[in-house]
Design an enzyme around this catalytic site. Structure first.
Site, PDB file in Angstrom:
ATOM      1  N   ASN A  14      73.943 -23.856 -61.042  1.00  0.00           N
ATOM      2  CA  ASN A  14      75.000 -22.933 -61.486  1.00  0.00           C
ATOM      3  C   ASN A  14      74.984 -22.796 -63.007  1.00  0.00           C
ATOM      4  O   ASN A  14      75.170 -21.694 -63.532  1.00  0.00           O
ATOM      5  CB  ASN A  14      76.377 -23.422 -61.005  1.00  0.00           C
ATOM      6  CG  ASN A  14      76.649 -23.022 -59.561  1.00  0.00           C
ATOM      7  OD1 ASN A  14      76.872 -21.849 -59.272  1.00  0.00           O
ATOM      8  ND2 ASN A  14      76.604 -23.989 -58.655  1.00  0.00           N
ATOM      9  N   LEU A  92      87.233 -36.174 -61.838  1.00  0.00           N
ATOM     10  CA  LEU A  92      88.544 -35.544 -62.045  1.00  0.00           C
ATOM     11  C   LEU A  92      88.890 -35.563 -63.529  1.00  0.00           C
ATOM     12  O   LEU A  92      88.445 -36.434 -64.272  1.00  0.00           O
ATOM     13  CB  LEU A  92      89.626 -36.290 -61.262  1.00  0.00           C
ATOM     14  CG  LEU A  92      89.585 -36.130 -59.745  1.00  0.00           C
ATOM     15  CD1 LEU A  92      90.691 -36.959 -59.109  1.00  0.00           C
ATOM     16  CD2 LEU A  92      89.708 -34.669 -59.337  1.00  0.00           C
ATOM     17  N   ASN A 107      86.341 -24.300 -62.323  1.00  0.00           N
ATOM     18  CA  ASN A 107      85.436 -25.091 -61.487  1.00  0.00           C
ATOM     19  C   ASN A 107      84.964 -24.223 -60.324  1.00  0.00           C
ATOM     20  O   ASN A 107      85.672 -23.305 -59.904  1.00  0.00           O
ATOM     21  CB  ASN A 107      86.188 -26.302 -60.926  1.00  0.00           C
ATOM     22  CG  ASN A 107      85.316 -27.171 -60.034  1.00  0.00           C
ATOM     23  OD1 ASN A 107      84.169 -27.473 -60.376  1.00  0.00           O
ATOM     24  ND2 ASN A 107      85.831 -27.569 -58.881  1.00  0.00           N
ATOM     25  N   HIS A 109      83.812 -24.603 -56.318  1.00  0.00           N
ATOM     26  CA  HIS A 109      83.850 -25.540 -55.199  1.00  0.00           C
ATOM     27  C   HIS A 109      83.183 -24.862 -53.995  1.00  0.00           C
ATOM     28  O   HIS A 109      83.484 -23.711 -53.691  1.00  0.00           O
ATOM     29  CB  HIS A 109      85.304 -25.911 -54.886  1.00  0.00           C
ATOM     30  CG  HIS A 109      85.413 -26.930 -53.805  1.00  0.00           C
ATOM     31  ND1 HIS A 109      85.027 -28.242 -53.994  1.00  0.00           N
ATOM     32  CD2 HIS A 109      85.823 -26.834 -52.518  1.00  0.00           C
ATOM     33  CE1 HIS A 109      85.202 -28.908 -52.863  1.00  0.00           C
ATOM     34  NE2 HIS A 109      85.683 -28.081 -51.951  1.00  0.00           N
TER      35      HIS A 109
HETATM   36  C1  GAR Z   1      77.486 -26.858 -56.180  1.00  0.00           C
HETATM   37  O1  GAR Z   1      77.306 -26.569 -54.820  1.00  0.00           O
HETATM   38  C2  GAR Z   1      78.959 -26.925 -56.521  1.00  0.00           C
HETATM   39  O2  GAR Z   1      79.727 -25.991 -55.822  1.00  0.00           O
HETATM   40  C3  GAR Z   1      79.295 -28.325 -56.094  1.00  0.00           C
HETATM   41  O3  GAR Z   1      78.201 -29.096 -56.518  1.00  0.00           O
HETATM   42  C4  GAR Z   1      77.032 -28.297 -56.485  1.00  0.00           C
HETATM   43  C5  GAR Z   1      76.368 -28.381 -57.838  1.00  0.00           C
HETATM   44  O4  GAR Z   1      75.118 -27.752 -57.814  1.00  0.00           O
HETATM   45  N1  GAR Z   1      80.508 -28.772 -56.683  1.00  0.00           N
HETATM   46  C6  GAR Z   1      81.411 -29.528 -56.056  1.00  0.00           C
HETATM   47  O5  GAR Z   1      81.267 -29.951 -54.934  1.00  0.00           O
HETATM   48  C7  GAR Z   1      82.658 -29.823 -56.865  1.00  0.00           C
HETATM   49  N2  GAR Z   1      83.690 -30.362 -56.031  1.00  0.00           N
HETATM   50  P1  GAR Z   1      74.394 -27.362 -59.163  1.00  0.00           P
HETATM   51  O6  GAR Z   1      74.392 -28.638 -60.021  1.00  0.00           O
HETATM   52  O7  GAR Z   1      73.023 -26.961 -58.762  1.00  0.00           O
HETATM   53  O8  GAR Z   1      75.178 -26.250 -59.809  1.00  0.00           O
END
Ligand code: GAR
Length: 205
Positions: A14, A92, A107, A109
């Site tokens: 992301n 958190l 954020n 999610h």
């Molecule tokens: C993503 O799927 C994001 O939505 C999730 O972690 C992943 C990070 O991927 N976040 C959570 O679960 C937060 N509660 P990335 O490092 O490749 O962006």
């Protein structure tokens, strides 16, 4: 141009997406700094490859969560940050942090909040047997995935889906949703009303 900070704990897909959209000029902001709470987060190398300043701040080096967040805030202040973007940051935030950036921390999610908060949201949704899953971008408060919802995208769960394929489908939508919301925020088009968020139309001229 807004100054953005991205906070990560892992892969950073992301983060990369948002950096790319700033580079293309689709987002009126620039990513000034990336902060990780994990020394081995692959996101750090990816950020460095773009020439972005990176910091690793380890909880184990601080006596409390409050001291930890004070350090993070100090780094953010040094870059005159307008918007803090949590992208897979699995920690958190304290009240001090949230209060330092009111309605300026977001954020993503991987679930349709308020369902399936917390860890492994895609698996929680899959195991529950939902037929529609998705992702949510929300403002961050001190709770776990409890802040006001800014935008969501849905995906259909097919009979042949596995947790892995569903996670992939959701991630694809995350990569569309997050840059879109960051773009809106950089254009001051996200209006916080008492109980919900309104998106302002784009100026026609
Ligand atoms: C993503 O799927 C994001 O939505 C999730 O972690 C992943 C990070 O991927 N976040 C959570 O679960 C937060 N509660 P990335 O490092 O490749 O962006």
């Amino acid at each position: 141009m807004k100054n953005l900070a991205i906070m990560v704990s892992g892969r950073g897909s992301n983060m990369v997406n948002i950096v790319e959209e700033t580079k293309k000029g689709n987002i009126k902001g620039r990513v000034k700094v990336v902060i990780s709470n994990k020394a081995d987060a692959p996101a750090l190398e990816k950020a460095k490859a773009y020439g972005i300043d990176t910091y690793t701040v380890l909880q184990s080096d601080f006596s409390s969560k409050s001291e930890y967040d004070k350090k993070v805030i100090e780094i953010l202040k040094g870059y005159d940050i307008d918007l803090v973007v949590l992208a897979g940051y699995m920690k958190l935030l304290t009240k001090e942090f949230v209060d330092a950036y009111p309605n300026r921390i977001v954020n993503i999610h991987p679930a349709l909040l308020p369902s399936f908060r917390g860890l492994d949201a895609q698996k929680q949704a899959f195991d529950f047997g939902v037929k529609i899953a998705g992702c949510t971008v929300h403002f961050v408060d001190e709770g776990m995935d409890t802040g006001k919802i800014i935008a969501q995208r849905a995906v259909i769960v097919d009979e042949e889906d596995t947790v892995e394929s569903l996670t992939e489908k959701i991630l694809k939508e995350e990569h569309k949703l997050y840059p879109y919301v960051v773009k809106l925020l950089c254009e001051d088009r996200v209006i916080v009303e008492e109980n919900k968020i309104r998106i302002k139309e784009e100026d026609s001229h």
